[in-house]
Scaffold this motif. Structure first.
Motif, PDB file in Angstrom:
ATOM      1  N   ALA A 124      -2.151  -0.590  20.984  1.00  0.00           N
ATOM      2  CA  ALA A 124      -1.782   0.682  20.360  1.00  0.00           C
ATOM      3  C   ALA A 124      -0.687   0.474  19.321  1.00  0.00           C
ATOM      4  CB  ALA A 124      -1.335   1.683  21.420  1.00  0.00           C
ATOM      5  N   ASN A 125       0.278  -0.380  19.619  1.00  0.00           N
ATOM      6  CA  ASN A 125       1.342  -0.674  18.661  1.00  0.00           C
ATOM      7  C   ASN A 125       0.784  -1.339  17.409  1.00  0.00           C
ATOM      8  OD1 ASN A 125       3.473   0.434  20.085  1.00  0.00           O
ATOM      9  ND2 ASN A 125       3.940  -1.475  21.152  1.00  0.00           N
ATOM     10  N   GLU A 126      -0.155  -2.250  17.588  1.00  0.00           N
ATOM     11  CA  GLU A 126      -0.761  -2.914  16.431  1.00  0.00           C
ATOM     12  C   GLU A 126      -1.549  -1.915  15.592  1.00  0.00           C
ATOM     13  OE1 GLU A 126      -3.029  -6.200  17.941  1.00  0.00           O
ATOM     14  OE2 GLU A 126      -1.236  -7.310  18.529  1.00  0.00           O
ATOM     15  N   GLN A 127      -2.279  -1.019  16.253  1.00  0.00           N
ATOM     16  CA  GLN A 127      -3.030   0.000  15.520  1.00  0.00           C
ATOM     17  C   GLN A 127      -2.085   0.923  14.760  1.00  0.00           C
ATOM     18  OE1 GLN A 127      -5.276   1.703  18.752  1.00  0.00           O
ATOM     19  NE2 GLN A 127      -7.045   0.390  18.363  1.00  0.00           N
ATOM     20  N   ARG A 128      -0.997   1.299  15.401  1.00  0.00           N
ATOM     21  CA  ARG A 128      -0.016   2.169  14.761  1.00  0.00           C
ATOM     22  C   ARG A 128       0.614   1.462  13.564  1.00  0.00           C
ATOM     23  NH1 ARG A 128       3.014   3.299  18.953  1.00  0.00           N
ATOM     24  NH2 ARG A 128       1.826   5.085  19.580  1.00  0.00           N
ATOM     25  N   ALA A 129       0.924   0.197  13.712  1.00  0.00           N
ATOM     26  CA  ALA A 129       1.515  -0.564  12.615  1.00  0.00           C
ATOM     27  C   ALA A 129       0.540  -0.691  11.448  1.00  0.00           C
ATOM     28  CB  ALA A 129       1.948  -1.948  13.099  1.00  0.00           C
ATOM     29  N   THR A 130      -0.744  -0.911  11.757  1.00  0.00           N
ATOM     30  CA  THR A 130      -1.768  -0.998  10.709  1.00  0.00           C
ATOM     31  C   THR A 130      -1.884   0.333   9.983  1.00  0.00           C
ATOM     32  OG1 THR A 130      -2.995  -2.662  11.956  1.00  0.00           O
ATOM     33  CG2 THR A 130      -4.216  -1.452  10.266  1.00  0.00           C
ATOM     34  N   LEU A 131      -1.902   1.428  10.729  1.00  0.00           N
ATOM     35  CA  LEU A 131      -1.969   2.752  10.120  1.00  0.00           C
ATOM     36  C   LEU A 131      -0.732   3.012   9.265  1.00  0.00           C
ATOM     37  CD1 LEU A 131      -3.309   5.502   9.724  1.00  0.00           C
ATOM     38  CD2 LEU A 131      -2.191   6.245  11.850  1.00  0.00           C
ATOM     39  N   GLN A 132       0.441   2.654   9.774  1.00  0.00           N
ATOM     40  CA  GLN A 132       1.678   2.881   9.019  1.00  0.00           C
ATOM     41  C   GLN A 132       1.676   2.090   7.715  1.00  0.00           C
ATOM     42  OE1 GLN A 132       4.315   5.116   9.847  1.00  0.00           O
ATOM     43  NE2 GLN A 132       4.631   4.712   7.683  1.00  0.00           N
ATOM     44  N   LYS A 133       1.199   0.848   7.760  1.00  0.00           N
ATOM     45  CA  LYS A 133       1.125   0.042   6.537  1.00  0.00           C
ATOM     46  C   LYS A 133       0.175   0.677   5.530  1.00  0.00           C
ATOM     47  CE  LYS A 133       2.318  -4.374   8.601  1.00  0.00           C
ATOM     48  NZ  LYS A 133       1.863  -5.711   8.981  1.00  0.00           N
ATOM     49  N   GLU A 183     -10.403   3.615   3.162  1.00  0.00           N
ATOM     50  CA  GLU A 183     -10.653   2.379   2.410  1.00  0.00           C
ATOM     51  C   GLU A 183      -9.689   1.272   2.836  1.00  0.00           C
ATOM     52  OE1 GLU A 183     -10.183   3.433  -1.691  1.00  0.00           O
ATOM     53  OE2 GLU A 183     -11.873   4.834  -1.656  1.00  0.00           O
ATOM     54  N   LEU A 184      -8.406   1.633   2.938  1.00  0.00           N
ATOM     55  CA  LEU A 184      -7.392   0.629   3.305  1.00  0.00           C
ATOM     56  C   LEU A 184      -7.608   0.114   4.725  1.00  0.00           C
ATOM     57  CD1 LEU A 184      -4.274   2.391   1.754  1.00  0.00           C
ATOM     58  CD2 LEU A 184      -5.286   0.232   0.977  1.00  0.00           C
ATOM     59  N   LEU A 185      -7.952   1.007   5.636  1.00  0.00           N
ATOM     60  CA  LEU A 185      -8.169   0.609   7.026  1.00  0.00           C
ATOM     61  C   LEU A 185      -9.438  -0.217   7.158  1.00  0.00           C
ATOM     62  CD1 LEU A 185      -7.010   3.842   8.833  1.00  0.00           C
ATOM     63  CD2 LEU A 185      -5.808   1.658   8.743  1.00  0.00           C
ATOM     64  N   ASP A 186     -10.478   0.096   6.369  1.00  0.00           N
ATOM     65  CA  ASP A 186     -11.708  -0.717   6.381  1.00  0.00           C
ATOM     66  C   ASP A 186     -11.397  -2.132   5.912  1.00  0.00           C
ATOM     67  OD1 ASP A 186     -13.341   1.226   7.366  1.00  0.00           O
ATOM     68  OD2 ASP A 186     -14.189   1.808   5.422  1.00  0.00           O
ATOM     69  N   ARG A 187     -10.570  -2.240   4.876  1.00  0.00           N
ATOM     70  CA  ARG A 187     -10.214  -3.568   4.362  1.00  0.00           C
ATOM     71  C   ARG A 187      -9.387  -4.360   5.371  1.00  0.00           C
ATOM     72  NH1 ARG A 187      -7.623  -2.309  -1.142  1.00  0.00           N
ATOM     73  NH2 ARG A 187      -9.115  -0.725  -1.688  1.00  0.00           N
ATOM     74  N   SER A 188      -8.517  -3.674   6.112  1.00  0.00           N
ATOM     75  CA  SER A 188      -7.679  -4.403   7.065  1.00  0.00           C
ATOM     76  C   SER A 188      -8.462  -4.832   8.298  1.00  0.00           C
ATOM     77  CB  SER A 188      -6.477  -3.557   7.480  1.00  0.00           C
ATOM     78  OG  SER A 188      -6.887  -2.449   8.253  1.00  0.00           O
TER      79      SER A 188
END
Length: 190
Positions: A124-133, A183-188
């Protein structure tokens, strides 16, 4: 206005007349929500506390300009948003002048402090960090509209009041922000 709105307006009127307790009551009423909004914007607890304090000082100084046809909370968020923008500009100048690496900034270090109680799982922390980025990569106008409507639970009308734009502009910005985030989340994920 009825009920709570009348009580809030009464506090504003009394604060304008110099009653410190009335302004303190307004602060207590709005501090948690304002801190949450600012914390999501600056991502640093100490920085958010500073911005909230600056916002309350600015509100006190400009209380005479408050338009009581508008929600006090929305007016306060508009002040806080301007303080967040000021802070971001100051930090950008400081990083440019001092050559600070973004990874060592207070904001970057605070990313690891998103859940201080430590009960949230690593995933969950990794997902949150990815979303925040991804949110951080959005242009400011899209980011602000998204934060106000999705994370601060303001209506599109209230967000439009905070940003000084039309409701249609907010709709468009939120739509574009969601598209860009996807788009950004698909790329990550690749």
């Amino acid at each position: 206005m009825t009920g709570e709105g009348d009580a809030e307006l009464d506090l504003v009127v009394r604060a304008r007349e110099g009653e410190d307790q009335a302004f303190a009551a307004l602060l207590q009423r709005h501090k948690p929500a304002l801190y949450g909004f600012v914390r999501r914007y600056v991502r640093d607890g100490d920085g958010a506390a500073d911005v909230v304090q600056e916002s309350f000082i600015a509100a006190w100084r400009s209380l005479y300009r408050y338009d009581d046809r508008r929600s006090f909370g929305v007016w306060l968020r508009a002040i806080a948003l301007n303080k967040c923008r000021d802070r971001a500009r100051r930090l950008a100048v400081r990083r440019f002048i001092l050559g600070e690496n973004d990874d060592g900034s207070a904001e970057a270090l605070a990313q690891h402090d998103l859940e201080p109680d430590g009960e949230t799982s690593l995933v969950a922390n990794e997902q949150r960090a990815t979303l925040q980025k991804a949110i951080d990569q959005l242009p400011a106008k899209l980011k602000e509209s998204l934060l106000l409507t999705y994370f601060d639970d303001l209506t599109q009308k209230e967000a439009a009041d905070v940003l000084g734009v039309t409701v249609k502009t907010i709709e468009t910005r939120v739509y574009r922000a969601r598209q860009r985030l996807a788009e950004l989340l698909d790329r990550s994920a690749i």
